[in-house]
Design a protein around this motif. Structure first.
Motif, PDB file in Angstrom:
ATOM      1  N   CYS A 138       0.857  -1.181   0.000  1.00 30.47           N
ATOM      2  CA  CYS A 138       0.000   0.000   0.000  1.00 30.47           C
ATOM      3  C   CYS A 138       0.894   1.232   0.000  1.00 30.47           C
ATOM      4  CB  CYS A 138      -0.908   0.024   1.232  1.00 30.47           C
ATOM      5  SG  CYS A 138      -0.012   0.085   2.792  1.00 30.47           S
ATOM      6  N   CYS A 139       0.298   2.382  -0.124  1.00 31.04           N
ATOM      7  CA  CYS A 139       1.047   3.629   0.004  1.00 31.04           C
ATOM      8  C   CYS A 139       1.615   3.698   1.420  1.00 31.04           C
ATOM      9  CB  CYS A 139       0.138   4.818  -0.259  1.00 31.04           C
ATOM     10  SG  CYS A 139       0.996   6.411  -0.155  1.00 31.04           S
ATOM     11  N   VAL A 140       2.870   4.153   1.539  1.00 29.38           N
ATOM     12  CA  VAL A 140       3.539   4.146   2.837  1.00 29.38           C
ATOM     13  C   VAL A 140       2.792   4.985   3.875  1.00 29.38           C
ATOM     14  CG1 VAL A 140       5.059   6.118   2.327  1.00 29.38           C
ATOM     15  CG2 VAL A 140       5.808   4.337   3.928  1.00 29.38           C
ATOM     16  N   CYS A 141       2.067   5.987   3.412  1.00 25.25           N
ATOM     17  CA  CYS A 141       1.339   6.839   4.352  1.00 25.25           C
ATOM     18  C   CYS A 141       0.177   6.114   5.026  1.00 25.25           C
ATOM     19  CB  CYS A 141       0.836   8.087   3.632  1.00 25.25           C
ATOM     20  SG  CYS A 141      -0.304   7.766   2.279  1.00 25.25           S
ATOM     21  N   LYS A 142      -0.216   4.953   4.476  1.00 27.42           N
ATOM     22  CA  LYS A 142      -1.331   4.194   5.045  1.00 27.42           C
ATOM     23  C   LYS A 142      -0.878   2.868   5.653  1.00 27.42           C
ATOM     24  CE  LYS A 142      -4.406   6.105   1.488  1.00 27.42           C
ATOM     25  NZ  LYS A 142      -5.245   5.796   0.305  1.00 27.42           N
ATOM     26  N   ALA A 143       0.442   2.608   5.639  1.00 33.04           N
ATOM     27  CA  ALA A 143       0.951   1.288   5.986  1.00 33.04           C
ATOM     28  C   ALA A 143       0.613   0.871   7.415  1.00 33.04           C
ATOM     29  CB  ALA A 143       2.458   1.244   5.767  1.00 33.04           C
ATOM     30  N   HIS A 144       0.693   1.807   8.376  1.00 30.05           N
ATOM     31  CA  HIS A 144       0.435   1.437   9.768  1.00 30.05           C
ATOM     32  C   HIS A 144      -1.023   1.026   9.981  1.00 30.05           C
ATOM     33  CE1 HIS A 144       4.255   3.553  10.071  1.00 30.05           C
ATOM     34  NE2 HIS A 144       4.432   2.970  11.258  1.00 30.05           N
ATOM     35  N   ASP A 145      -1.923   1.775   9.391  1.00 26.58           N
ATOM     36  CA  ASP A 145      -3.343   1.433   9.529  1.00 26.58           C
ATOM     37  C   ASP A 145      -3.666   0.129   8.806  1.00 26.58           C
ATOM     38  OD1 ASP A 145      -3.865   3.663  11.065  1.00 26.58           O
ATOM     39  OD2 ASP A 145      -4.410   4.920   9.349  1.00 26.58           O
ATOM     40  N   VAL A 146      -3.024  -0.086   7.654  1.00 27.62           N
ATOM     41  CA  VAL A 146      -3.227  -1.339   6.929  1.00 27.62           C
ATOM     42  C   VAL A 146      -2.690  -2.508   7.744  1.00 27.62           C
ATOM     43  CG1 VAL A 146      -2.468  -2.653   4.906  1.00 27.62           C
ATOM     44  CG2 VAL A 146      -3.313  -0.312   4.623  1.00 27.62           C
ATOM     45  N   ALA A 147      -1.544  -2.310   8.400  1.00 23.32           N
ATOM     46  CA  ALA A 147      -0.974  -3.366   9.247  1.00 23.32           C
ATOM     47  C   ALA A 147      -1.919  -3.714  10.394  1.00 23.32           C
ATOM     48  CB  ALA A 147       0.385  -2.931   9.776  1.00 23.32           C
ATOM     49  N   ARG A 148      -2.509  -2.692  10.989  1.00 23.61           N
ATOM     50  CA  ARG A 148      -3.467  -2.940  12.081  1.00 23.61           C
ATOM     51  C   ARG A 148      -4.663  -3.753  11.576  1.00 23.61           C
ATOM     52  NH1 ARG A 148      -2.074   2.576  13.018  1.00 23.61           N
ATOM     53  NH2 ARG A 148      -0.792   2.799  14.908  1.00 23.61           N
ATOM     54  N   ALA A 149      -5.130  -3.390  10.398  1.00 24.66           N
ATOM     55  CA  ALA A 149      -6.263  -4.108   9.827  1.00 24.66           C
ATOM     56  C   ALA A 149      -5.901  -5.561   9.536  1.00 24.66           C
ATOM     57  CB  ALA A 149      -6.736  -3.414   8.546  1.00 24.66           C
ATOM     58  N   LEU A 150      -4.687  -5.791   9.025  1.00 27.23           N
ATOM     59  CA  LEU A 150      -4.254  -7.157   8.727  1.00 27.23           C
ATOM     60  C   LEU A 150      -4.118  -7.971  10.006  1.00 27.23           C
ATOM     61  CD1 LEU A 150      -3.269  -9.348   6.821  1.00 27.23           C
ATOM     62  CD2 LEU A 150      -0.978  -8.328   6.905  1.00 27.23           C
ATOM     63  N   VAL A 151      -3.508  -7.395  11.021  1.00 29.27           N
ATOM     64  CA  VAL A 151      -3.374  -8.093  12.302  1.00 29.27           C
ATOM     65  C   VAL A 151      -4.757  -8.440  12.855  1.00 29.27           C
ATOM     66  CG1 VAL A 151      -2.622  -7.858  14.704  1.00 29.27           C
ATOM     67  CG2 VAL A 151      -1.113  -7.141  12.847  1.00 29.27           C
TER      68      VAL A 151
END
Length: 612
Positions: A138-151
């Motif tokens: 994903c775009c790096v600016c959204k990576a942390h939120d995407v990681a939370r969603a994946l977890v």
């Protein structure tokens, strides 16, 4: 009887290297052995025509088994790599539908690109997260939120202990691809440490991306990709351990996404050297366990050498590349679809890409053999030599401040772009061959109609001065042919073959390939009795270029005669570089095509004259 084993090679006398060398030099009939049989790699070392047991006798790399430190022979005791497909679709729902379909066709690893955290659950719907490797970009600016969603999805599936996959978190992508200047290492480290905290509940979720794939597709040489990848990984280790993380914690989250090109044995050796060097780097951070030093690698076949014209040749390139990675024991492989350079891959090309890996598994059984190249005198030597050159580069990067600092200053990009420019020059001169593009082109193929524009990252920034060029090797030749297609007239090149039969045929074939690289119409001939008959036939056919194809001895008389009779009614070219070249130039003849020509520049000059 069972104990009596006949040793077949005992029937043949041993041959020493000196005896072999003496025989080869006799067969060369005075030609220089080193010039004829020894070649120098782009990595800076020589490759001999033969290797023997004594060449690897002192190597320390041959004394371990697969799965043993320093993992030169592999990090596992088996070679069942994951077959990965990166899903491309317009919506998350469509991506999920494709994923569920390909999982029934042998795929064991999936790659998704999402635009928002909400799309994560959508693309993963119905997928068994305990059995399928999942990779999210994903775009790096959204990576942390995407990681939370994946977890969150992994926890909901109860797969925390069995999941394996990655968030392709690469905050350096903007510096490398877009040329953004400067890297705030403190901010980068803080963001990466936050990412480690997010993925902590899932042991098999890697989140620190060493994306040397960008460098390989940018035109880097093999030793450069490896040396910079090691420095990149070491920068992650240093920054985060200095920030209080343990070496085991950091190393367990790093994933190497690497390129694999068509240099078969060199690429095979690269991955073996990569594991060995990375293990020794991680060891210096004093992890608690040896497993921390295991390198996890996803190999993706090169885009740099893919072509738009004669695109099915891309299948040959990617097949050898996939085989290199498979034999090298990487963890997962992405085979790039053959139509990727000019469109979004369709269902057919994606199916073929999958089947390229299945062919190696189901037909060749490469997944049943661990490190089959182990003990090969040639491959073991390549492994050590590539490791030496990559290590030199790694040390140089460390001495200058590390990968993060050099990428921020644009020095990494500049070095790769310099290599890219050199490789483009080699392609222009046909020192590096792209079959179907700068050698043996399909002169009747038209490609403009199949090219589709593709979208990019949501960041949408223009490139700065410090960006990787990311220019495929074939792009300049493709521009020539596309210009020919777009012109109102397609130039005609007439082969005026005369004189010595063998030479005229050979030079006509050479010239056909030469001018075919620009997409010109080629008119070949069996031969003419006189220059006048050949020129008259060329003009009757409406030729824009007349190429005289004969022998060097005959050019002294035939070339001036043909040039004079043609009288400027078409461009005149001599095929070859005869001893009388200076005399012919003095007579007004300007154009000569031969093996030392810069094919690209020569054809660009003809395009400028001929296209309307």
């Amino acid at each position: 009887m069972a104990e009596k084993k006949e040793k077949l090679f005992d029937q043949f006398p041993g041959v020493s290297y000196d005896e072999w060398r003496a025989k080869v030099e006799a067969d060369l009939k005075g030609a220089d052995f080193n010039k004829k049989l020894v070649w120098r790699t782009n990595e800076g070392f020589n490759v001999e025509p033969i290797y023997r047991a004594e060449d690897i006798a002192d190597f320390k790399t041959t004394g371990t088994l697969p799965g043993e430190f320093p993992y030169v022979r592999g990090t596992r005791s088996e070679n069942d790599w994951l077959t990965r497909q990166d899903i491309e679709a317009e919506t998350a729902e469509a991506a999920n539908e494709i994923a569920l379909d390909v999982l029934t066709k042998g795929v064991t690893s999936l790659g998704f690109r999402v635009e928002s955290p909400e799309e994560v659950a959508v693309v993963l719907k119905g997928i068994d997260l305990s059995k399928v490797e999942i990779n999210i970009s994903c775009c790096v600016c959204k990576a942390h939120d995407v990681a939370r969603a994946l977890v969150g999805c992994i926890k909901a599936a109860g797969a925390e202990s069995t999941f394996r996959g990655a968030i392709d978190y690469n905050p350096l992508r903007k510096q490398l691809v877009k040329g953004k200047e400067g890297i705030d290492v403190a901010a980068l480290t803080a963001a990466a440490k936050e990412m480690l905290g997010i993925v902590a509940p899932v042991a098999g979720l890697r989140c620190l991306n060493v994306e040397s794939l960008l460098l390989g597709n940018g035109g880097a040489y093999i030793y450069q990709e490896l040396g910079y990848a090691l420095a990149w990984g070491a920068s992650w280790m240093t920054a985060l351990t200095d920030a209080g993380c343990t070496p085991d914690e950091v190393a367990a989250r790093i994933k190497f996404n690497m390129c694999v090109s068509s240099n078969f044995f060199m690429e095979l050796a690269k991955f073996r050297a990569a594991r060995m060097l990375w293990a020794q780097i991680v060891e210096q951070y004093k992890p608690a366990g040896k497993d921390a030093a295991k390198m996890v690698v996803c190999a993706k076949t090169s885009r740099f050498n893919q072509t738009i014209y004669d695109a099915h040749v891309n299948l040959l390139r990617s097949q050898t590349e996939t085989m290199s990675a498979a034999l090298a024991g990487v963890d997962s492989i992405v085979t790039t679809p053959f139509d990727e350079p000019y469109k979004t891959p369709d269902a057919f090309s994606e199916r073929i890409a999958r089947n390229q890996q299945f062919l190696l598994k189901e037909e060749s059984h490469l997944d049943k053999v661990v490190d089959p190249a182990g003990g090969s005198y040639y491959v073991e030597t390549l492994t050590v030599n590539i490791a030496k050159e990559a290590w030199k580069l790694f040390i140089a990067v460390e001495d200058e401040g590390g990968f993060f600092a050099l990428a921020g200053e644009g020095k990494i990009q500049a070095a790769v772009n310099e290599s890219c420019a050199k490789r483009h020059t080699d392609v222009a001169r046909r020192k590096e061959i792209l079959l179907g593009t700068n050698q043996y082109p399909n002169i009747n193929e038209m490609a403009a109609g199949k090219i589709e524009k593709k979208g990019g990252c949501c960041c949408g920034e223009s490139k700065g001065a410090n960006a990787l060029a990311m220019k495929r090797a074939a792009t300049d030749f493709e521009a020539l042919r596309l210009a020919t297609e777009a012109a109102s007239n397609r130039p005609k090149v007439f082969m005026l073959t005369i004189g010595n039969l063998a030479m005229r045929l050979a030079r006509a074939q050479f010239s056909t390939n030469f001018f075919g690289c620009a997409g010109y119409e080629i008119i070949d001939n069996l031969g003419f009795d006189t220059v006048q008959a050949g020129v008259d036939a060329a003009l009757e056919k409406g030729a824009d270029v007349v190429v005289l194809c004969s022998s060097d001895d005959e050019y002294a008389t035939l070339a001036p005669e043909a040039f004079k009779y043609l009288d400027g009614r078409a461009e005149f070219v001599v095929a070859g570089a005869p001893a009388c070249t200076d005399e012919l130039k003095a007579a007004g003849i300007e154009h000569f095509v031969h093996v030392r020509c810069n094919v690209l520049e020569t054809l660009q000059q003809f395009n400028a004259k001929l296209l309307k």
